[in-house]
Design a protein around this motif. Sequence first.
Motif, PDB file in Angstrom:
ATOM      1  N   PRO A 259       0.828  -1.203   0.000  1.00  0.00           N
ATOM      2  CA  PRO A 259       0.000   0.000   0.000  1.00  0.00           C
ATOM      3  C   PRO A 259       0.865   1.257   0.000  1.00  0.00           C
ATOM      4  CG  PRO A 259       0.045  -0.967   2.187  1.00  0.00           C
ATOM      5  CD  PRO A 259       0.770  -1.926   1.293  1.00  0.00           C
ATOM      6  N   VAL A 260       0.438   2.263  -0.762  1.00  0.00           N
ATOM      7  CA  VAL A 260       1.086   3.573  -0.765  1.00  0.00           C
ATOM      8  C   VAL A 260       0.088   4.533  -0.117  1.00  0.00           C
ATOM      9  CG1 VAL A 260       2.212   5.347  -2.152  1.00  0.00           C
ATOM     10  CG2 VAL A 260       2.267   2.962  -2.905  1.00  0.00           C
ATOM     11  N   ARG A 261       0.489   5.125   0.986  1.00  0.00           N
ATOM     12  CA  ARG A 261      -0.460   5.874   1.811  1.00  0.00           C
ATOM     13  C   ARG A 261      -0.164   7.372   1.820  1.00  0.00           C
ATOM     14  NH1 ARG A 261       0.850   1.252   5.047  1.00  0.00           N
ATOM     15  NH2 ARG A 261      -0.944  -0.135   5.335  1.00  0.00           N
ATOM     16  N   LYS A 262      -1.186   8.117   2.205  1.00  0.00           N
ATOM     17  CA  LYS A 262      -1.000   9.525   2.509  1.00  0.00           C
ATOM     18  C   LYS A 262      -0.211   9.635   3.812  1.00  0.00           C
ATOM     19  CE  LYS A 262      -5.409  10.362   2.644  1.00  0.00           C
ATOM     20  NZ  LYS A 262      -6.696  11.083   2.793  1.00  0.00           N
ATOM     21  N   PHE A 263       0.350  10.807   4.057  1.00  0.00           N
ATOM     22  CA  PHE A 263       1.003  11.048   5.334  1.00  0.00           C
ATOM     23  C   PHE A 263      -0.035  11.021   6.454  1.00  0.00           C
ATOM     24  CE2 PHE A 263       4.259  12.791   2.607  1.00  0.00           C
ATOM     25  CZ  PHE A 263       5.446  12.540   3.301  1.00  0.00           C
ATOM     26  N   GLY A 264       0.383  10.502   7.607  1.00  0.00           N
ATOM     27  CA  GLY A 264      -0.431  10.615   8.805  1.00  0.00           C
ATOM     28  C   GLY A 264       0.032  11.809   9.622  1.00  0.00           C
ATOM     29  N   CYS A 265      -0.741  12.172  10.627  1.00  0.00           N
ATOM     30  CA  CYS A 265      -0.342  13.289  11.477  1.00  0.00           C
ATOM     31  C   CYS A 265      -0.886  13.098  12.900  1.00  0.00           C
ATOM     32  CB  CYS A 265      -0.837  14.605  10.884  1.00  0.00           C
ATOM     33  SG  CYS A 265       0.119  16.048  11.427  1.00  0.00           S
ATOM     34  N   LYS A 266      -0.824  11.832  13.369  1.00  0.00           N
ATOM     35  CA  LYS A 266      -1.328  11.534  14.705  1.00  0.00           C
ATOM     36  C   LYS A 266      -0.206  11.154  15.661  1.00  0.00           C
ATOM     37  CE  LYS A 266      -5.942  10.083  13.181  1.00  0.00           C
ATOM     38  NZ  LYS A 266      -6.940   8.970  13.141  1.00  0.00           N
ATOM     39  N   THR A 267       0.600  10.188  15.269  1.00  0.00           N
ATOM     40  CA  THR A 267       1.678   9.745  16.147  1.00  0.00           C
ATOM     41  C   THR A 267       2.869  10.700  16.045  1.00  0.00           C
ATOM     42  OG1 THR A 267       2.796   8.367  14.492  1.00  0.00           O
ATOM     43  CG2 THR A 267       0.951   7.369  15.713  1.00  0.00           C
ATOM     44  N   ALA A 268       3.772  10.591  17.007  1.00  0.00           N
ATOM     45  CA  ALA A 268       4.967  11.431  17.008  1.00  0.00           C
ATOM     46  C   ALA A 268       5.816  11.166  15.770  1.00  0.00           C
ATOM     47  CB  ALA A 268       5.777  11.179  18.276  1.00  0.00           C
ATOM     48  N   GLN A 269       5.924   9.883  15.345  1.00  0.00           N
ATOM     49  CA  GLN A 269       6.707   9.553  14.168  1.00  0.00           C
ATOM     50  C   GLN A 269       6.079  10.136  12.908  1.00  0.00           C
ATOM     51  OE1 GLN A 269       9.682   8.168  14.000  1.00  0.00           O
ATOM     52  NE2 GLN A 269       9.708   8.279  11.763  1.00  0.00           N
ATOM     53  N   GLU A 270       4.758  10.052  12.797  1.00  0.00           N
ATOM     54  CA  GLU A 270       4.069  10.615  11.636  1.00  0.00           C
ATOM     55  C   GLU A 270       4.267  12.124  11.567  1.00  0.00           C
ATOM     56  OE1 GLU A 270       0.361   7.429  11.132  1.00  0.00           O
ATOM     57  OE2 GLU A 270       0.088   9.275  12.294  1.00  0.00           O
ATOM     58  N   LYS A 271       4.170  12.786  12.699  1.00  0.00           N
ATOM     59  CA  LYS A 271       4.351  14.241  12.723  1.00  0.00           C
ATOM     60  C   LYS A 271       5.778  14.619  12.355  1.00  0.00           C
ATOM     61  CE  LYS A 271       0.710  15.122  16.126  1.00  0.00           C
ATOM     62  NZ  LYS A 271       0.389  15.575  17.512  1.00  0.00           N
ATOM     63  N   LEU A 272       6.743  13.800  12.803  1.00  0.00           N
ATOM     64  CA  LEU A 272       8.143  14.061  12.464  1.00  0.00           C
ATOM     65  C   LEU A 272       8.368  13.916  10.968  1.00  0.00           C
ATOM     66  CD1 LEU A 272      11.098  14.563  13.239  1.00  0.00           C
ATOM     67  CD2 LEU A 272      11.317  12.090  13.664  1.00  0.00           C
ATOM     68  N   GLU A 273       7.841  12.856  10.357  1.00  0.00           N
ATOM     69  CA  GLU A 273       8.011  12.638   8.916  1.00  0.00           C
ATOM     70  C   GLU A 273       7.357  13.762   8.120  1.00  0.00           C
ATOM     71  OE1 GLU A 273       6.504   8.755   8.089  1.00  0.00           O
ATOM     72  OE2 GLU A 273       7.980   7.744   9.365  1.00  0.00           O
ATOM     73  N   TRP A 274       6.205  14.221   8.572  1.00  0.00           N
ATOM     74  CA  TRP A 274       5.514  15.327   7.885  1.00  0.00           C
ATOM     75  C   TRP A 274       6.335  16.613   8.012  1.00  0.00           C
ATOM     76  CZ3 TRP A 274       2.117  16.069   4.288  1.00  0.00           C
ATOM     77  CH2 TRP A 274       1.428  17.289   4.173  1.00  0.00           C
ATOM     78  N   ALA A 275       6.847  16.895   9.199  1.00  0.00           N
ATOM     79  CA  ALA A 275       7.643  18.101   9.412  1.00  0.00           C
ATOM     80  C   ALA A 275       8.923  18.066   8.585  1.00  0.00           C
ATOM     81  CB  ALA A 275       7.977  18.261  10.899  1.00  0.00           C
ATOM     82  N   GLU A 276       9.551  16.896   8.478  1.00  0.00           N
ATOM     83  CA  GLU A 276      10.771  16.782   7.673  1.00  0.00           C
ATOM     84  C   GLU A 276      10.490  17.049   6.203  1.00  0.00           C
ATOM     85  OE1 GLU A 276      12.219  12.886   8.529  1.00  0.00           O
ATOM     86  OE2 GLU A 276      13.454  13.543  10.217  1.00  0.00           O
ATOM     87  N   THR A 277       9.332  16.608   5.734  1.00  0.00           N
ATOM     88  CA  THR A 277       8.969  16.832   4.339  1.00  0.00           C
ATOM     89  C   THR A 277       8.703  18.309   4.088  1.00  0.00           C
ATOM     90  OG1 THR A 277       8.009  14.614   4.199  1.00  0.00           O
ATOM     91  CG2 THR A 277       7.336  16.197   2.520  1.00  0.00           C
ATOM     92  N   VAL A 278       7.975  18.951   4.982  1.00  0.00           N
ATOM     93  CA  VAL A 278       7.721  20.387   4.857  1.00  0.00           C
ATOM     94  C   VAL A 278       9.033  21.160   4.871  1.00  0.00           C
ATOM     95  CG1 VAL A 278       6.707  22.417   5.995  1.00  0.00           C
ATOM     96  CG2 VAL A 278       5.391  20.286   5.822  1.00  0.00           C
ATOM     97  N   LYS A 279       9.943  20.794   5.792  1.00  0.00           N
ATOM     98  CA  LYS A 279      11.221  21.500   5.878  1.00  0.00           C
ATOM     99  C   LYS A 279      12.054  21.303   4.619  1.00  0.00           C
ATOM    100  CE  LYS A 279      15.346  22.161   8.725  1.00  0.00           C
ATOM    101  NZ  LYS A 279      16.217  22.222   7.521  1.00  0.00           N
TER     102      LYS A 279
END
Length: 370
Positions: A259-279
């Motif tokens: 499966p290829v998924r959208k980013f999550g934004c609930k767990t600490a790891q998901e938030k970190l991955e999202w923040a790294e992508t934005v940065k």
Amino acid sequence: MSTFRHPGLAEPRNKEEWRRYRDSRAPEQPAMPPYKEYLKLSDDDKDDLNEDRDNYHSALAIIDTFQVKRLHYLMERRMKANARRAAGARAGLVFDGPPTVGKSTLVKLFAARYERRLRRKHPERFQDGYESNGMVIDYTPVVYLSIPARATPKDLSVLLADYLGMVQRGRDTQTDITNHVLSVLSDVGTELVIIDDVHFLDMSAKEGRVVNDHLKYIANETAATFVYTGVDLEKSGLFLEGQAASRATQTSGRNTRYPVRKFGCKTAQEKLEWAETVKALEDTLVLYRHRPGQLVKLCSYFYDRTDGSICALTDLFRESAIEAVTSGEEAITRKLMDRIEISEYAQATYRKVVQQRRQKAAAGSKVAAS
């Protein structure tokens, strides 16, 4: 987090267009004179620099997210496992997920990098006049094919023949074309075949099932790793055959679905991955009034605007950067981004989020008042 850039190109339909995609590079980051000098530039010089910045922002960076790195690793591992496998169908991969999560981009990116690596290791294969098994061939390690709607088996063979640059005769039958395609795929050293948009095959119709069978036949007879992408493939007839829902196809028996998924934004790891992508995207900006790190602070806003879609996120960055240059604001702010409209799906999702928050706030006010 590493990045890779290339200019926007149309979907490759043949090996020449694929090679343009493979060899494409994004515009270089424009040299930025100090802001006071920029303001003193002539109108023409300022327009030229702004156009260079717009082109640079339009190309934007393709981010090696955690998911991209993981799926690229799985593709490379599968290809290595297939490299010296005995004759017969190779195990392939199926990337399945909702729209706008970057499935097509990630497989094309892997294929382009893979072919460039081959070019570095074996430059002689890419030279004119290269001989293999006593024949002069046009070495074609990668084949990329996007499935059109309502494709027939013959259409599929014709598309492969067109991609390979084969000369076809009007009287050729489906079998003639298919056999010729299989011979050419072997002769030109094809190692990776990407079949994109497999969801366009209507498996509820007889024609769709026939095309699926044709795809399986080509994969069985080709010494290459096949990678398929599509939307909601787990529930499609791609993995089932006949009338019994429990009867697995050869596709499900020989391919691994990821499966290829959208980013999550609930767990600490998901938030970190999202923040790294934005940065990573923020770090590519060439704006005079941009302060590093200011957009990472808006990660929640970016998520609300895009629902975790990498395509929506990059669209929002592109248009906002161009707006910042055109308007003279020279920075991406929340106020500026509120003026930018991206896909209808993303806009509708954002409106829903805003409405839910207003309702929650109103409910909270009523409780406090009571």
